[in-house]
Motif scaffolding. Structure first.
Motif, mmCIF file in Angstrom:
data_model
loop_
_atom_site.group_PDB
_atom_site.id
_atom_site.type_symbol
_atom_site.label_atom_id
_atom_site.label_comp_id
_atom_site.label_asym_id
_atom_site.label_seq_id
_atom_site.Cartn_x
_atom_site.Cartn_y
_atom_site.Cartn_z
ATOM 1 N N LEU A 88 0.836 -1.198 0.000
ATOM 2 C CA LEU A 88 0.000 0.000 0.000
ATOM 3 C C LEU A 88 0.873 1.252 0.000
ATOM 4 O O LEU A 88 0.643 2.198 -0.764
ATOM 5 N N PHE A 89 1.898 1.250 0.851
ATOM 6 C CA PHE A 89 2.798 2.392 0.931
ATOM 7 C C PHE A 89 3.542 2.606 -0.392
ATOM 8 O O PHE A 89 3.692 3.739 -0.856
ATOM 9 N N ALA A 90 4.006 1.513 -0.997
ATOM 10 C CA ALA A 90 4.792 1.633 -2.232
ATOM 11 C C ALA A 90 3.998 2.329 -3.330
ATOM 12 O O ALA A 90 4.569 3.053 -4.157
ATOM 13 N N SER A 91 2.705 2.128 -3.348
ATOM 14 C CA SER A 91 1.861 2.799 -4.340
ATOM 15 C C SER A 91 1.502 4.215 -3.900
ATOM 16 O O SER A 91 1.602 5.163 -4.678
ATOM 17 N N LEU A 92 1.102 4.371 -2.645
ATOM 18 C CA LEU A 92 0.649 5.667 -2.156
ATOM 19 C C LEU A 92 1.740 6.726 -2.191
ATOM 20 O O LEU A 92 1.457 7.912 -2.388
ATOM 21 N N ARG A 93 2.985 6.336 -1.975
ATOM 22 C CA ARG A 93 4.037 7.346 -1.889
ATOM 23 C C ARG A 93 4.231 8.077 -3.214
ATOM 24 O O ARG A 93 4.768 9.182 -3.248
ATOM 25 N N LEU A 94 3.800 7.449 -4.325
ATOM 26 C CA LEU A 94 3.933 8.085 -5.631
ATOM 27 C C LEU A 94 2.758 8.994 -5.956
ATOM 28 O O LEU A 94 2.816 9.758 -6.920
ATOM 29 N N THR A 95 1.677 8.899 -5.176
ATOM 30 C CA THR A 95 0.476 9.657 -5.507
ATOM 31 C C THR A 95 -0.017 10.562 -4.383
ATOM 32 O O THR A 95 -0.792 11.477 -4.628
ATOM 33 N N SER A 96 0.424 10.311 -3.146
ATOM 34 C CA SER A 96 -0.139 11.036 -2.002
ATOM 35 C C SER A 96 0.156 12.528 -2.066
ATOM 36 O O SER A 96 -0.712 13.349 -1.785
ATOM 37 N N LEU A 97 1.384 12.899 -2.444
ATOM 38 C CA LEU A 97 1.717 14.315 -2.479
ATOM 39 C C LEU A 97 1.011 15.050 -3.616
ATOM 40 O O LEU A 97 0.376 16.075 -3.384
ATOM 41 N N PRO A 98 1.080 14.566 -4.866
ATOM 42 C CA PRO A 98 0.382 15.296 -5.928
ATOM 43 C C PRO A 98 -1.134 15.260 -5.814
ATOM 44 O O PRO A 98 -1.801 16.216 -6.177
#
Length: 377
Positions: free
Chosen positions: A233-243
């Motif tokens: 979950l983290f590996a995916s979210l880290r690429l999208t959470s900020l933008p």
């Protein structure tokens, strides 16, 4: 010991900067931090703690599972540094006891923090939603701001019974998965919404994982799978959470720490073996909370070791779909950031220019009308 390494695929790779991706996207050669993707460089463990401690002061930090173990230690440490801590837990008696103890401990400290208990069942969506609403209402000085959420709540393996070969098997007990994974998923979802509502300050989400997310975990199938799931979950979210949500996200994965959720059998098996020191965990939590330049990083903690970890080659081996999706999100984020920062100035300039053009036209039209009138006389 502190370094950066990659886990997965049978190979370890450094997360050092390499070149740009190749032009045909056939085999990406690496990202440049942070230009190509909104993830920071590996964590610098040498940053002095004194400066990070000061940055934590004044933050409102939500800690799920805050009435025991790592969560309790985090609440106590953060409040002593001047943070306002929401101690969130299902155990009302223990949670109120912890919050009261924290209030007493910070009473005589200048620029002190504070603590308040909020009862919550993390596996229940309505319970967590109401918890966040109540925390905003309590927000010190009426700011209505949450700066950081630590998704820490977890329980040990709840389904250890052997199957009776003479009886039909009962369904598995999913309590562990519901608290450790579904509960964390609820926390993450709500944190992204409520953190984004904060008009100013840091917006940070920290996921508390476990070494069990990397390793073989005998007798802990659901616990281990829940922690593996959090890493995915983290590996995916880290690429999208900020933008997408304007929230930076990080993850911490400690090895065995002596906490109330450690089963007796595990404690017996670990006799004579060094465990992770609780202060080591809280130091890393303070580092993540106090350094807003750390984005999208995962750190594993073992006895006397801290490692910035990548999974499956990390961003150096990202495939074409993720690469293009990340680039599109980065463009959208930077465009949104540009308009949020400079859009009003551009709008005012456009209005000014149009106003000047209109005034010039009106004055010119007046001169033309009156000029014609004078010509007739």
């Amino acid at each position: 010991m502190s370094r950066s390494r990659s886990v997965g695929g049978g190979r370890g790779r450094s997360t050092r900067t390499t070149g740009f991706l190749d032009s045909n996207y056939g085999r990406p050669q690496g990202f440049q931090y942070p230009r190509d993707v909104l993830v920071s460089a590996p964590v610098d463990f040498s940053t002095p703690m004194a400066r990070l401690n000061r940055n934590v002061a004044g933050q409102l930090i939500v800690v799920t599972g805050g009435a025991s173990g790592i969560g309790e230690a985090c609440c106590r440490r953060l409040a002593l540094l001047g943070a306002h801590v929401a101690v969130c837990d299902l155990n009302k008696e223990k949670g109120e006891e912890i919050a009261t103890a924290i209030q007493r401990s910070v009473r005589d400290i200048e620029g002190r923090g504070s603590a308040r208990f909020f009862r919550c069942d993390v596996s229940n969506w309505e319970s967590q939603s109401q918890m966040f609403v109540d925390i905003l209402d309590w927000s010190p000085a009426g700011r209505g701001v949450i700066n950081c959420v630590i998704a820490n709540a977890g329980i040990s393996e709840a389904d250890l019974k052997s199957l009776d070969p003479h009886q039909p098997p009962p369904p598995p007990n999913l309590a562990t998965f519901n608290v450790n994974y579904v509960g964390a998923l609820y926390t993450i979802r709500l944190a992204q919404y409520f953190l984004r509502k904060s008009p100013s300050g840091d917006r940070h989400l920290l996921i508390m994982g476990s070494f069990a997310g990397f390793l073989h975990s005998p007798l802990a199938c659901l616990y281990s799978s829940s922690k593996h799931g959090l890493i995915g979950l983290f590996a995916s979210l880290r690429l999208t959470s900020l933008p997408q949500h304007k929230v930076r996200i990080n993850m911490l994965n400690p090895y065995f720490v002596r906490t109330p959720i450690m089963p007796t059998a595990v404690s017996m098996l670990m006799v004579g073996h060094q465990l992770v020191d609780m202060d080591q965990c809280t130091n890393l939590v303070v580092r993540f909370c106090g350094d807003n330049k750390i984005m999208g990083r995962m750190v594993a903690i073992g006895p006397n070791m801290e490692e910035d970890v990548e999974i499956g080659g990390g961003l150096e081996e990202i495939e074409v779909f993720s690469r293009r999706a990340v680039k599109a999100l980065n463009v959208a984020y930077r465009t949104s950031w540009w308009f949020n920062r400079y859009g009003r100035i551009v709008r005012d300039l456009i209005v000014l220019v149009l106003g000047l053009v209109w005034v010039n036209w009106v004055l010119g039209f007046r001169d033309w009308v009156f000029g014609r009138g004078k010509g007739r006389r």
